[in-house]
Design a protein around this motif. Structure first.
Motif, PDB file in Angstrom:
ATOM      1  N   SER A  31      10.047  -0.666   2.028  1.00  9.99           N
ATOM      2  CA  SER A  31       8.679  -0.177   1.881  1.00  9.99           C
ATOM      3  C   SER A  31       8.722   1.334   1.659  1.00  9.99           C
ATOM      4  O   SER A  31       9.728   1.997   1.932  1.00  9.99           O
ATOM      5  N   THR A  32       7.628   1.890   1.161  1.00  8.52           N
ATOM      6  CA  THR A  32       7.577   3.339   0.952  1.00  8.52           C
ATOM      7  C   THR A  32       7.737   4.074   2.270  1.00  8.52           C
ATOM      8  O   THR A  32       8.320   5.166   2.312  1.00  8.52           O
ATOM      9  N   ARG A  33       7.240   3.500   3.361  1.00  5.32           N
ATOM     10  CA  ARG A  33       7.372   4.135   4.672  1.00  5.32           C
ATOM     11  C   ARG A  33       8.842   4.206   5.092  1.00  5.32           C
ATOM     12  O   ARG A  33       9.328   5.233   5.559  1.00  5.32           O
ATOM     13  N   THR A  34       9.551   3.094   4.908  1.00  6.54           N
ATOM     14  CA  THR A  34      10.972   3.074   5.256  1.00  6.54           C
ATOM     15  C   THR A  34      11.772   4.006   4.355  1.00  6.54           C
ATOM     16  O   THR A  34      12.654   4.732   4.821  1.00  6.54           O
ATOM     17  N   MET A  35      11.448   4.001   3.071  1.00  7.06           N
ATOM     18  CA  MET A  35      12.138   4.896   2.136  1.00  7.06           C
ATOM     19  C   MET A  35      12.000   6.350   2.573  1.00  7.06           C
ATOM     20  O   MET A  35      12.932   7.150   2.470  1.00  7.06           O
TER      21      MET A  35
END
Length: 205
Positions: A31-35
């Motif tokens: 996800s963009t958050r994890t990235m």
């Protein structure tokens, strides 16, 4: 099945990272958050992994914690939610925010995620309302009150206080969390005026 990968960040794509594990490069979709939490290339990283095996491909999905991976699995039980949409939701909302939105039956918050329309958001909050508390993460302390609010079972004082705080521009999650803290201090019989005043104090601290 691969459950965890620990190695060195090799390179990044739009929604994936190559993680070098003892010379083998694994492409992991995130996800963009994890990235955004991953370190720079050349630095060590560890991801919880969900493996999807299809007839034509094997895809790895990576998460910063098991809680995020558990939400990824749970969300896909809802019709219309595949891996891409589940990642979009996790990129938009934290696990605690997802749990709170479901408890409050706040489909508008869920629909903020790209690719999530009103009908899918409605199914998510309706179908997962009994499972959200177990995966509430940092929202654990307020999830009970939020469920009461979502079901229309909270006291009138609590409902009035939360409504007043949301009318001042706070989100339903922020308002309900502040009112829960106020209730803990003032007691269950506190009037709405007291809950509003104490809730504002909590939100401004």
């Amino acid at each position: 099945m691969i459950g965890k990968l620990k190695g060195t960040v090799d390179s990044f794509g739009e929604d994936w990272v190559i993680l070098d594990v003892q010379g083998v490069g694994y492409q992991v979709h995130c996800s963009t958050r994890t990235m955004g939490t991953l370190p720079a290339a050349g630095e060590a990283a560890q991801l919880a992994i969900e493996t999807h095996v299809r007839e034509t491909e094997i895809k790895l999905y990576g998460f910063t914690a098991d809680l995020e991976r558990n939400w990824f699995r749970l969300l896909q039980n809802v019709q219309g939610v595949g891996a891409r949409v589940a990642l979009a939701i996790l990129g938009t909302l934290t696990p605690g925010e997802i749990a709170s939105a479901i408890a409050l039956q706040d489909k508008a918050t869920v629909a903020r995620a790209p690719g999530v329309g009103p009908k899918v958001a409605q199914r998510i909050v309706a179908e997962l309302k009994d499972k959200a508390p177990a995966l509430s993460g940092d929202a654990t302390g307020t999830i009970g009150l939020q469920q009461e609010l979502g079901a229309g079972a909270a006291s009138s004082a609590v409902q009035d206080a939360v409504s007043a705080l949301t009318n001042l521009g706070y989100s339903s999650q922020q308002a309900s969390a502040a009112v829960k803290l106020a209730l803990d201090k003032a007691g269950d019989d506190a009037p709405s005026a007291t809950l509003i005043r104490m809730g504002l104090k909590e939100l401004s601290s």
